[in-house]
Design an enzyme around this catalytic site. Structure first.
Site, PDB file in Angstrom:
ATOM      1  N   LYS A   1      14.723  -2.990  -3.893  1.00 32.00           N
ATOM      2  CA  LYS A   1      15.046  -4.399  -3.679  1.00 32.00           C
ATOM      3  C   LYS A   1      16.489  -4.666  -4.083  1.00 32.00           C
ATOM      4  O   LYS A   1      17.018  -4.041  -5.008  1.00 32.00           O
ATOM      5  CB  LYS A   1      14.114  -5.292  -4.515  1.00 32.00           C
ATOM      6  CG  LYS A   1      12.673  -5.304  -4.044  1.00 32.00           C
ATOM      7  CD  LYS A   1      11.833  -6.232  -4.901  1.00 32.00           C
ATOM      8  CE  LYS A   1      10.377  -6.213  -4.458  1.00 32.00           C
ATOM      9  NZ  LYS A   1      10.210  -6.798  -3.110  1.00 32.00           N
TER      10      LYS A   1
ATOM     11  N   ARG B   1       0.522  -3.892   1.675  1.00 33.48           N
ATOM     12  CA  ARG B   1      -0.426  -3.670   2.775  1.00 33.48           C
ATOM     13  C   ARG B   1      -1.062  -2.286   2.707  1.00 33.48           C
ATOM     14  O   ARG B   1      -2.168  -2.087   3.204  1.00 33.48           O
ATOM     15  CB  ARG B   1       0.275  -3.903   4.113  1.00 33.48           C
ATOM     16  CG  ARG B   1       1.386  -2.947   4.450  1.00 33.48           C
ATOM     17  CD  ARG B   1       2.336  -3.469   5.517  1.00 33.48           C
ATOM     18  NE  ARG B   1       3.140  -4.579   5.013  1.00 33.48           N
ATOM     19  CZ  ARG B   1       4.004  -5.262   5.757  1.00 33.48           C
ATOM     20  NH1 ARG B   1       4.176  -4.939   7.034  1.00 33.48           N
ATOM     21  NH2 ARG B   1       4.706  -6.248   5.231  1.00 33.48           N
TER      22      ARG B   1
ATOM     23  N   ASP C   1       9.040  -0.799   0.511  1.00 34.83           N
ATOM     24  CA  ASP C   1       8.860  -2.136  -0.050  1.00 34.83           C
ATOM     25  C   ASP C   1       7.793  -2.928   0.700  1.00 34.83           C
ATOM     26  O   ASP C   1       7.476  -4.048   0.323  1.00 34.83           O
ATOM     27  CB  ASP C   1      10.189  -2.896  -0.045  1.00 34.83           C
ATOM     28  CG  ASP C   1      10.165  -4.109  -0.962  1.00 34.83           C
ATOM     29  OD1 ASP C   1       9.335  -4.130  -1.894  1.00 34.83           O
ATOM     30  OD2 ASP C   1      10.962  -5.043  -0.747  1.00 34.83           O
TER      31      ASP C   1
END
Length: 515
Positions: free
Chosen positions: A289, A363, A359
């Protein structure tokens, strides 16, 4: 924990640190709400005039403190805004009562006891006031005042009492001996205590909360509340072929876990499965990130916290429905052992996934948990996750998106969320977006088109839901963690978003209201 009592005392005779009354915004100035009569009498019928003189209007969330006259035992009166005066013959909405009670409770930090004389003529209204007050009184102080959360509790810490939440909420104008009022109060306590437990987990620093320690919290709660808990550690996950959980968690020194919490009722006819994303810290993995996006990533397990809280609340309420919670726990870290962009994971379902972005990890862990939950053939599955920044861009910071494989079920979940005061919005799952996840290497990629990214994530999850099972996906990325100033009953930090929706869904399922 803040205590709740249904007081038999009147507002004039209650011995407390403060009395809370409601004031609404009228066409010609502030209007006192029902419940404020005794307090107004002590002001010689001029309380509204005094409030207007002090600048109060009755706007939502407005808090005005003033010294009490000699006719009251409490030394302070707090007038809290309820928003516009309802139309003739209409009652105040439950959410307005929750928010007002929450604002008052926050203003009473450090107090021992306060009487709440807000409109509570019905058991439902009393429950709303209780919920708002108990949620508004929340404070996360475990790491303040030189106290070490992991050390044995000492008799005294350096923390100031002024930082502690309101100790007791006394609801006035209720019917303490009425079964409906008692039930509403008991429900409010059970649900808010579990929401606040979820908030605690979300706010806990990631050096203390990681998959193994989260699993230990769930195990302890299971023993306390009669919930069967099963924890799959790394060895069990490898043996079972949970490639999504293992792929996300392999870059961390804290291994992943899949936790199953099973609450069962002997007379239950329906089973509800809840699946929560539990990334205890999300660095983004190798797809790191950017600067400025890491500081709040301890909140990426908010979905698992909500599921955990909802299962415990269902047990405490004795709901006549089976509720199974699945906590998909992992820490997403970059290391020499981390999953790389381009790697292919072999999922628990048997499908292969090409990881284009590490990232997009939530899911992956949810996919394994959804497949496992589907094996038990529940009547419905709901997953909860801080899944995509795209959903925040679409709906803002206070509203979560609802997607589903069944339009009627999506509508029911959305209506339930609105009923309990959680802002949500139904979202589609456009079939044309599925093609963007086609992979030349694997069965599916974990990324698709950039536009509509929240919907793409929902379509990915749909691939792992069992045939014929009603499923809904709640993307709570916006409301799960509040970075601004507190408002209503919403604190700074973890909010416990979706817990109330899940509990009401379980109640509706138990009552047979969902078909």
């Amino acid at each position: 924990m803040t205590a709740l009592t249904l007081s038999t005392s009147g507002a004039a005779t209650l011995r407390a640190d403060a009395l809370v009354v409601g004031v609404a915004k009228g066409a010609k100035g502030p209007v006192l709400a029902p419940g404020a009569e005794a307090v107004d009498k002590a002001f010689d019928g001029k309380l509204a005039t005094v409030l207007e003189t002090l600048g109060a209007s009755g706007a939502e969330g407005e808090v005005t403190k003033l010294p009490a006259p000699s006719g009251l035992k409490a030394p302070v009166v707090i007038a809290v805004g309820l928003g516009p005066v309802p139309a003739k013959d209409d009652a105040y909405e439950a959410e307005a009562l929750r928010r007002a009670a929450g604002s008052a409770a926050r203003a009473l930090k450090g107090s021992k006891k306060a009487g709440f004389a807000l409109p509570a003529e019905s058991a439902e209204d009393a429950g709303a006031v209780a919920e708002g007050a108990l949620l508004g009184a929340y404070a996360f102080t475990a790491y303040q005042g030189g106290e070490n959360r992991l050390a044995p509790k000492s008799a005294k810490s350096g923390r100031s009492d002024a930082k502690l939440p309101l100790a007791e909420v006394a609801l006035l104008g209720t019917k303490p001996r009425d079964k409906a009022f008692k039930a509403a109060a008991e429900r409010a306590v059970a649900v808010t205590e579990e929401i606040n437990r979820a908030r605690d987990l979300i706010n806990t620093p990631p050096n203390d909360l990681y998959p193994e320690s989260f699993a230990a919290v769930a195990t302890a709660a299971g023993k306390e509340h009669g919930i069967k808990v099963q924890v799959l550690d790394e060895k069990a996950l490898v043996k079972g072929g949970y490639g999504g959980l293992l792929g996300v968690g392999q870059g961390s020194t804290h291994g992943p876990r899949l936790v199953k919490l099973a609450y069962t009722h002997p007379k239950a006819e329906k089973t509800l499965a809840l699946v929560g994303k539990g990334i205890t810290y999300d660095s983004g993995g190798i797809s790191l990130k950017p600067a400025g996006h890491n500081e709040t990533m301890k909140c990426d397990m908010s979905g698992a916290a909500a599921v955990f809280a909802a299962v415990v609340a269902a047990s405490r309420l004795g709901l006549q429905v089976n509720v199974t919670g699945w906590l998909a726990l992992a820490e997403n870290m970059p290391s020499g052992n981390a999953t790389r962009p381009g790697d292919v994971l072999h999922m628990y379902s048997g499908k292969t996934v090409e990881v284009l972005n590490t990232d997009a990890e939530g899911r992956l862990v949810l996919a394994d948990a959804l497949t496992r939950a589907s094996e038990e053939k529940p009547d419905a599955i709901v997953d909860v996750a801080t899944l995509t920044g795209a959903m925040v861009l679409a709906l803002g910071n206070r509203t979560f998106g609802v997607m589903a494989n069944d339009d009627a079920f999506r509508t029911s979940v959305h209506e339930i969320a609105e009923e309990v005061g959680e802002a949500s919005w139904p979202m589609p799952l456009p079939a044309d977006l599925r093609k963007g996840m086609d992979s030349p290497t694997a069965d599916i990629a974990n990324m698709g088109e950039r536009m509509g990214g929240g919907l793409v994530a929902g379509l990915f999850l749909k691939e792992f839901v069992g045939e014929g099972i009603a499923w809904a996906h709640l993307d709570i990325a916006g409301p799960a963690f509040h970075e601004g100033a507190p408002y209503g009953y919403t604190p700074k930090g973890g909010t416990g978003s979706a817990v109330r929706t899940l509990v009401r869904l379980a109640e509706r399922t138990a009552a047979g209201d969902l078909g």
